[in-house]
Design a protein around this motif. Structure first.
Motif, PDB file in Angstrom:
ATOM      1  N   THR A  38       0.870  -1.120  -0.020  1.00 31.94           N
ATOM      2  CA  THR A  38       0.031  -0.058   0.213  1.00 31.94           C
ATOM      3  C   THR A  38       0.793   1.323  -0.012  1.00 31.94           C
ATOM      4  N   ILE A  39       0.318   2.152  -0.623  1.00 35.60           N
ATOM      5  CA  ILE A  39       1.125   3.573  -0.618  1.00 35.60           C
ATOM      6  C   ILE A  39       0.170   4.694  -0.354  1.00 35.60           C
ATOM      7  N   LEU A  40       0.458   4.891   1.023  1.00 32.15           N
ATOM      8  CA  LEU A  40      -0.633   6.058   1.720  1.00 32.15           C
ATOM      9  C   LEU A  40       0.300   7.605   1.351  1.00 32.15           C
ATOM     10  N   PHE A  41      -0.476   8.588   0.968  1.00 24.96           N
ATOM     11  CA  PHE A  41       0.193   9.459   0.538  1.00 24.96           C
ATOM     12  C   PHE A  41      -0.953  10.867   0.781  1.00 24.96           C
ATOM     13  N   SER A  42      -0.191  11.960   1.201  1.00 26.90           N
ATOM     14  CA  SER A  42      -0.740  12.997   1.631  1.00 26.90           C
ATOM     15  C   SER A  42      -0.784  14.285   0.612  1.00 26.90           C
ATOM     16  N   HIS A  43      -1.669  15.295   0.654  1.00 32.87           N
ATOM     17  CA  HIS A  43      -1.464  16.472  -0.142  1.00 32.87           C
ATOM     18  C   HIS A  43      -2.046  17.386   0.796  1.00 32.87           C
ATOM     19  N   PRO A  44      -1.484  18.807   0.367  1.00 37.86           N
ATOM     20  CA  PRO A  44      -2.018  19.824   1.368  1.00 37.86           C
ATOM     21  C   PRO A  44      -3.456  20.154   1.307  1.00 37.86           C
ATOM     22  N   ALA A  45      -4.008  20.256   0.013  1.00 36.96           N
ATOM     23  CA  ALA A  45      -5.511  20.698  -0.034  1.00 36.96           C
ATOM     24  C   ALA A  45      -5.884  20.459  -1.484  1.00 36.96           C
ATOM     25  N   ASP A  46      -7.271  20.277  -1.627  1.00 34.54           N
ATOM     26  CA  ASP A  46      -8.016  20.030  -2.793  1.00 34.54           C
ATOM     27  C   ASP A  46      -7.949  21.531  -3.574  1.00 34.54           C
ATOM     28  N   ALA A 126      -1.528  19.352   5.378  1.00 35.15           N
ATOM     29  CA  ALA A 126      -0.608  18.288   5.608  1.00 35.15           C
ATOM     30  C   ALA A 126       0.635  18.283   4.648  1.00 35.15           C
ATOM     31  N   VAL A 127       1.863  18.144   4.866  1.00 37.70           N
ATOM     32  CA  VAL A 127       3.097  18.103   3.876  1.00 37.70           C
ATOM     33  C   VAL A 127       2.767  16.875   3.024  1.00 37.70           C
ATOM     34  N   ARG A 128       3.726  16.931   2.177  1.00 32.63           N
ATOM     35  CA  ARG A 128       3.586  15.864   1.026  1.00 32.63           C
ATOM     36  C   ARG A 128       4.295  14.613   1.340  1.00 32.63           C
ATOM     37  N   ALA A 129       3.553  13.704   2.190  1.00 33.26           N
ATOM     38  CA  ALA A 129       4.215  12.576   2.821  1.00 33.26           C
ATOM     39  C   ALA A 129       3.712  11.284   1.850  1.00 33.26           C
ATOM     40  N   VAL A 130       4.777  10.285   1.809  1.00 27.04           N
ATOM     41  CA  VAL A 130       4.555   9.319   1.193  1.00 27.04           C
ATOM     42  C   VAL A 130       4.940   8.058   1.972  1.00 27.04           C
ATOM     43  N   PHE A 131       3.969   7.100   2.229  1.00 26.69           N
ATOM     44  CA  PHE A 131       4.251   6.016   3.226  1.00 26.69           C
ATOM     45  C   PHE A 131       4.096   4.706   2.353  1.00 26.69           C
ATOM     46  N   PHE A 132       5.105   3.688   2.237  1.00 28.67           N
ATOM     47  CA  PHE A 132       5.149   2.404   1.393  1.00 28.67           C
ATOM     48  C   PHE A 132       4.914   1.421   2.743  1.00 28.67           C
ATOM     49  N   ILE A 156       9.036   7.236  -6.731  1.00 27.94           N
ATOM     50  CA  ILE A 156       8.126   6.157  -6.302  1.00 27.94           C
ATOM     51  C   ILE A 156       7.847   4.955  -6.822  1.00 27.94           C
ATOM     52  N   LYS A 157       7.761   4.809  -7.932  1.00 30.62           N
ATOM     53  CA  LYS A 157       7.690   3.581  -8.583  1.00 30.62           C
ATOM     54  C   LYS A 157       9.004   2.770  -8.637  1.00 30.62           C
ATOM     55  N   ARG A 158      10.100   3.449  -8.877  1.00 27.10           N
ATOM     56  CA  ARG A 158      11.506   2.809  -8.644  1.00 27.10           C
ATOM     57  C   ARG A 158      11.459   2.181  -7.136  1.00 27.10           C
ATOM     58  N   ALA A 159      11.140   3.123  -6.226  1.00 26.76           N
ATOM     59  CA  ALA A 159      11.234   2.666  -4.903  1.00 26.76           C
ATOM     60  C   ALA A 159      10.346   1.364  -4.343  1.00 26.76           C
ATOM     61  N   LEU A 160       9.061   1.522  -5.067  1.00 19.81           N
ATOM     62  CA  LEU A 160       8.348   0.241  -4.777  1.00 19.81           C
ATOM     63  C   LEU A 160       8.927  -1.117  -5.296  1.00 19.81           C
ATOM     64  N   ILE A 161       9.270  -1.092  -6.621  1.00 21.14           N
ATOM     65  CA  ILE A 161       9.893  -1.944  -7.352  1.00 21.14           C
ATOM     66  C   ILE A 161      11.110  -2.661  -6.601  1.00 21.14           C
ATOM     67  N   ALA A 162      11.946  -1.559  -6.038  1.00 22.03           N
ATOM     68  CA  ALA A 162      13.369  -2.075  -5.104  1.00 22.03           C
ATOM     69  C   ALA A 162      12.752  -2.747  -3.646  1.00 22.03           C
ATOM     70  N   LEU A 163      11.828  -2.330  -3.185  1.00 22.49           N
ATOM     71  CA  LEU A 163      11.372  -2.710  -1.850  1.00 22.49           C
ATOM     72  C   LEU A 163      10.916  -4.359  -2.146  1.00 22.49           C
ATOM     73  N   GLN A 164      10.091  -4.346  -3.322  1.00 19.29           N
ATOM     74  CA  GLN A 164       9.356  -5.718  -3.727  1.00 19.29           C
ATOM     75  C   GLN A 164      10.611  -6.724  -4.157  1.00 19.29           C
ATOM     76  N   THR A 165      11.710  -6.119  -4.921  1.00 18.85           N
ATOM     77  CA  THR A 165      12.635  -6.940  -5.338  1.00 18.85           C
ATOM     78  C   THR A 165      13.590  -7.527  -4.292  1.00 18.85           C
ATOM     79  N   ALA A 166      13.908  -6.452  -3.485  1.00 19.39           N
ATOM     80  CA  ALA A 166      14.736  -6.914  -2.278  1.00 19.39           C
ATOM     81  C   ALA A 166      14.225  -8.056  -1.311  1.00 19.39           C
TER      82      ALA A 166
END
Length: 217
Positions: A38-46, A126-132, A156-166
């Protein structure tokens, strides 16, 4: 000068659980993330420009995340009505539909739980946070960006693949690693492992730094 103590989750922690209303209905987070990345990500405002580009980026890459068995879920400190209006506005103007859920965190409870509110930036956005988060609910990687700098979707995509590969191959990954490149084999823990490694077909930089090819998916 008064300082504010933030509640900040850490890498290796179980993702804090919560219940919230989203653009796809009410969810219990632990149920939503169970058994999948899961990737949970925040943004400051609509209805803000940088946020619109970022959310559109996630939406346009929805197929990529589906193919990598990964849920997406967004958040901002806005009401569900503002979220729906924004989703509708973006779809009408660009044709991009945000199909993933967006949390309505109007009371800021989830933002506080995940350390997304950082007073040096803003007390109410909220700051622009991303949680893997991995399939057992553990936080594996975090990214924080300021309000005025958008995220890098390729990273973000590279990091996801890297985590899954590791995880899959029990390896580590070097600087700037991308899919198809060699991975680092864990260093030897015994003399016999060291000698065995020297006779292997690994790319040997030194006895403690060896690389190997990974199978092509």
């Amino acid at each position: 000068m008064e300082t504010t103590t933030l509640t900040m989750p850490r890498i290796g922690d179980l993702a804090p659980d919560f219940e919230a209303m989203t653009t796809t209905g009410k969810i219990k987070f632990s149920d939503y993330i169970k058994g999948k990345w899961t990737i949970l990500f925040s943004h400051p405002a609509d209805f803000t420009p940088v946020c619109t580009t970022e959310m559109s980026g996630f939406a346009l890459d929805q197929k990529f995340f589906d193919e990598h068995d990964t849920n997406l879920i967004g958040l901002s400190i806005d009401s569900i009505h503002a979220h729906i209006a924004w989703v509708n506005n973006v779809k009408k103007n660009t044709g991009v539909l945000f199909e993933f859920p967006i949390i309505a965190d109007i009371d800021m409870s989830v933002s506080k739980l995940y350390g997304m509110l950082q007073p040096g930036e803003s007390e109410t956005a909220a700051v622009r946070a991303v949680f893997f988060i991995d399939p057992i609910g553990k936080i594996r990687l975090m990214m924080y960006y300021p309000l005025n700098v958008g995220r890098n979707m390729e990273e973000i995509k590279r990091a996801l693949i890297a985590l899954q590969t590791a995880d899959k191959y029990k390896v580590a990954l070097p600087l700037n690693w991308t899919p198809g490149e060699k991975a680092i084999v864990p260093p030897p823990k015994t003399v016999s492992e060291m000698i065995e490694r020297e006779a292997s077909d690994y790319e040997m930089v030194d006895f403690y730094l060896a690389k190997k090819e990974l199978p092509m998916n």
